[in-house]
Write an enzyme that holds these catalytic residues in place. Structure first.
Site, mmCIF file in Angstrom:
data_model
loop_
_atom_site.group_PDB
_atom_site.id
_atom_site.type_symbol
_atom_site.label_atom_id
_atom_site.label_comp_id
_atom_site.label_asym_id
_atom_site.label_seq_id
_atom_site.Cartn_x
_atom_site.Cartn_y
_atom_site.Cartn_z
ATOM 1 N N VAL A 1 0.898 -1.283 -0.067
ATOM 2 C CA VAL A 1 0.083 -0.056 -0.158
ATOM 3 C C VAL A 1 0.991 1.249 -0.063
ATOM 4 C CG1 VAL A 1 -1.877 1.411 1.195
ATOM 5 C CG2 VAL A 1 -2.006 -1.341 1.079
ATOM 6 N N ALA B 1 4.711 4.091 2.686
ATOM 7 C CA ALA B 1 4.345 2.917 2.007
ATOM 8 C C ALA B 1 4.464 1.653 3.170
ATOM 9 C CB ALA B 1 4.951 2.528 0.819
ATOM 10 N N LYS B 2 3.708 0.569 2.821
ATOM 11 C CA LYS B 2 3.960 -0.758 3.556
ATOM 12 C C LYS B 2 3.652 -1.724 2.857
ATOM 13 C CE LYS B 2 5.403 -1.741 7.907
ATOM 14 N NZ LYS B 2 6.300 -0.753 8.785
ATOM 15 N N GLY B 3 4.297 -3.180 3.037
ATOM 16 C CA GLY B 3 3.893 -4.082 2.332
ATOM 17 C C GLY B 3 3.709 -5.238 3.252
ATOM 18 N N ASP C 1 10.662 -5.397 8.423
ATOM 19 C CA ASP C 1 9.833 -5.160 9.352
ATOM 20 C C ASP C 1 9.617 -6.592 10.099
ATOM 21 O OD1 ASP C 1 7.923 -2.876 10.363
ATOM 22 O OD2 ASP C 1 6.381 -4.753 10.369
#
Ligand code: NAD
Length: 508
Positions: A146, A191-193, A232
């Protein structure tokens, strides 16, 4: 060796009166096995016989042993889904983000048009992709990326491997990344995934193929000047190395050197930065130092406890020790331990390295349950695991002066209100754990300039950035009538973004 030992203990017990259920993990294979023995069973023969598919999820032959009484065959995942430690309130994490955002936007009178833009994500990418398992089967996986906002610079944010990953969670984490980069004044967006998996259920080679295929599926949705992933929860430098290698394999040879900044948190030999590994924990401790200065509080002899003993938690714990502070309790996914005389974070880390990365079984601390852990009386609590740990239920239990949020989103809005009413200070996640993204930015810069900074240089620059950000949040809290620091941190971020949007205007 460990398995053999367990089986011996088991034998004795099976000869006795009780039925026995044992969950054992073979460290090399990273597989969980549920072993169920009825009294009088011949372990050597019977354990090998019970193999089959899990009634619960219908997968994997490692779903081994049936429970004879019920006739149900259940696998490792079924066991693990019953948390023995902290539970996580998963429902509607993004609602928390919206609540935090609205509170700050109202307080600062954020321009209604900018408010509309920032209250939505830019892109939400969801991919389902197949990967071949070691035994030849194909499994389907679900991955997300995202991208919340890139007004200040390329999208930037971690990649998480966890069974609870979903769109709501990744959307929330991506949004927090935008605020974080804005607060610490670096030219990145948010952002992050994530991939929805339990990594311990897969072999190393399976994890490599999952990572590579996901990277391939993302294709040009990531890139060194567009969107830059980093480690992460349950991902690390090795995962970044596989992402890097896969990405580089998809670009023309003459572009490859230019593209090594496509991920940060890489191994140093592949262009990673000195100090990236400890950066988030280091940033947490720098902010705690500032809080201590502001409050005339002596960190020497102060007590603290940590939830999560992975990258962030273990580094924060070790760096606090350098101040002479005393770690008295730790919790991770395997359970919690307590020792009022102090736990040595280095020694505990060495133990976890030989114990599948978990603290269970560490003899120098007394095992305690989650509620007792949350009630630990100490000066500082450093949540460094997952979201929504400090809630309406758990916030009343906390008996501390300061919560320094190493994790993203550990406190929900109800938890925040209770902490405020109890007079507990909070250094909010979007400031406290920003050390990671700051040093990711340094890594990206070093890659772009073909430079390699030494650890001192990285630490000095990190210190400067995070202490400046701390000052901005402190001053903003004062300016807004001593508002809580989370709202102040949001106001710092939103003000910067508002200014940039106003200067740039909206196309067309
Ligand atoms: P990690 O995978 O290295 O460690 C996670 C730790 O949390 C492990 O010790 C695990 O056992 C523990 N844990 C998992 N579930 C738990 C539960 N239910 N109860 C108690 N402990 C549990 O991950 P990390 O990189 O240290 O990330 C931890 C937190 O910090 C996350 O919220 C992450 O988003 C945030 N964060 C990480 C970075 C980074 O650079 N790695 C940067 C900023 C924020």
């Amino acid at each position: 060796m460990a398995t053999k030992k367990k089986t011996t203990t088991l034998k004795k017990r099976v000869k006795g009166k009780e039925d026995v259920v044992i969950i054992s993990r073979i460290p090399k294979e990273k597989e969980w096995k549920l072993l169920y023995f009825k009294k009088g069973m011949d372990i050597e023969k019977e354990s090998a016989l019970y193999k089959g598919l899990c009634t619960n999820c219908e997968k994997r032959e490692t779903c081994t042993i049936p429970q004879p009484d019920s006739g149900i065959w259940r696998c490792k995942d079924y066991i693990q889904e019953k948390p023995i430690v902290a539970k996580r309130e998963k429902v509607g994490l993004y609602k928390n983000v919206e609540q935090q955002f609205n509170k700050a936007a109202n307080m600062m009178n954020l321009d209604p048009n900018i408010r509309k833009i920032l209250s939505m994500t830019t892109n939400e990418i969801m991919v389902n992709f197949p990967v071949k398992m070691d035994d030849g089967r194909i499994e389907m996986f679900k991955g997300y990326r995202v991208q919340h906002n890139n007004a200040l610079g390329p999208f930037k944010g971690g990649l998480r491997f966890h069974p609870s990953v979903d769109l709501d969670e990744i959307r929330s984490l991506a949004t927090w990344m935008t605020w974080k980069s804005a607060i610490v004044n670096i030219p990145f967006g948010g952002a992050k995934g994530g991939i929805q998996i339990r990594p311990s259920s897969y072999s190393i080679s399976e994890l490599e193929r999952i990572t590579r295929r996901f990277t391939f599926e993302l294709g040009c949705n990531i890139g060194p000047d567009y969107d830059i992933p980093a480690p992460d929860v349950n991902t690390n430098a090795q995962i970044m190395a596989w992402m890097l290698d896969t990405y580089l394999s998809t670009v023309p040879p003459n572009e490859r050197q230019r593209c090594i900044s496509v991920v940060t948190g890489k191994p140093i030999d592949l262009g990673g930065s000195a100090g990236r590994d400890k950066a988030t924990g280091q940033g947490v401790v720098f902010t705690i130092e500032e809080w201590a200065k502001d409050n005339n509080f002596n960190l020497k002899g102060a007590t603290y406890f940590v939830q999560g003993f992975g990258n962030v938690g273990s580094w924060a714990a070790r760096l606090m020790k350098l101040h002479g502070s005393k770690l008295i309790a730790v919790e991770d996914v395997s359970g919690a331990i307590f020792n009022p005389k102090g736990l040595d974070p280095e020694d505990l880390l060495n133990f976890t390295r030989l114990n599948d990365s978990v603290i269970v079984g560490y003899q120098k601390g007394e095992p305690i349950d989650h509620e007792t852990f949350m009630k630990t009386g100490a000066d500082i609590f450093i949540p460094s695991a997952l979201e929504s740990q400090i809630t309406a239920t758990t916030a009343p239990l906390l008996d501390v002066k300061l919560v320094a949020e190493g994790a993203n989103g550990p406190t929900d809005p109800d938890g925040d209100m209770i902490l405020q009413s109890k007079g507990v200070d909070v250094i909010p996640d979007i400031l406290c754990n920003a050390g990671g993204v700051i040093v990711s930015y340094f890594e990206w810069l070093q890659n772009k300039r073909s430079e390699s900074w030494d650890l001192d240089e990285v630490d000095i620059k990190l210190y400067k950035k995070i202490v400046e950000a701390y000052g901005r949040v402190r001053d903003t809290a004062k300016e807004y009538n001593n508002t809580d620091w989370r709202t102040a941190a949001y106001i710092v971020a939103l003000s910067r973004l508002e200014k940039v949007y106003k200067e740039r205007g909206i196309f067309p």
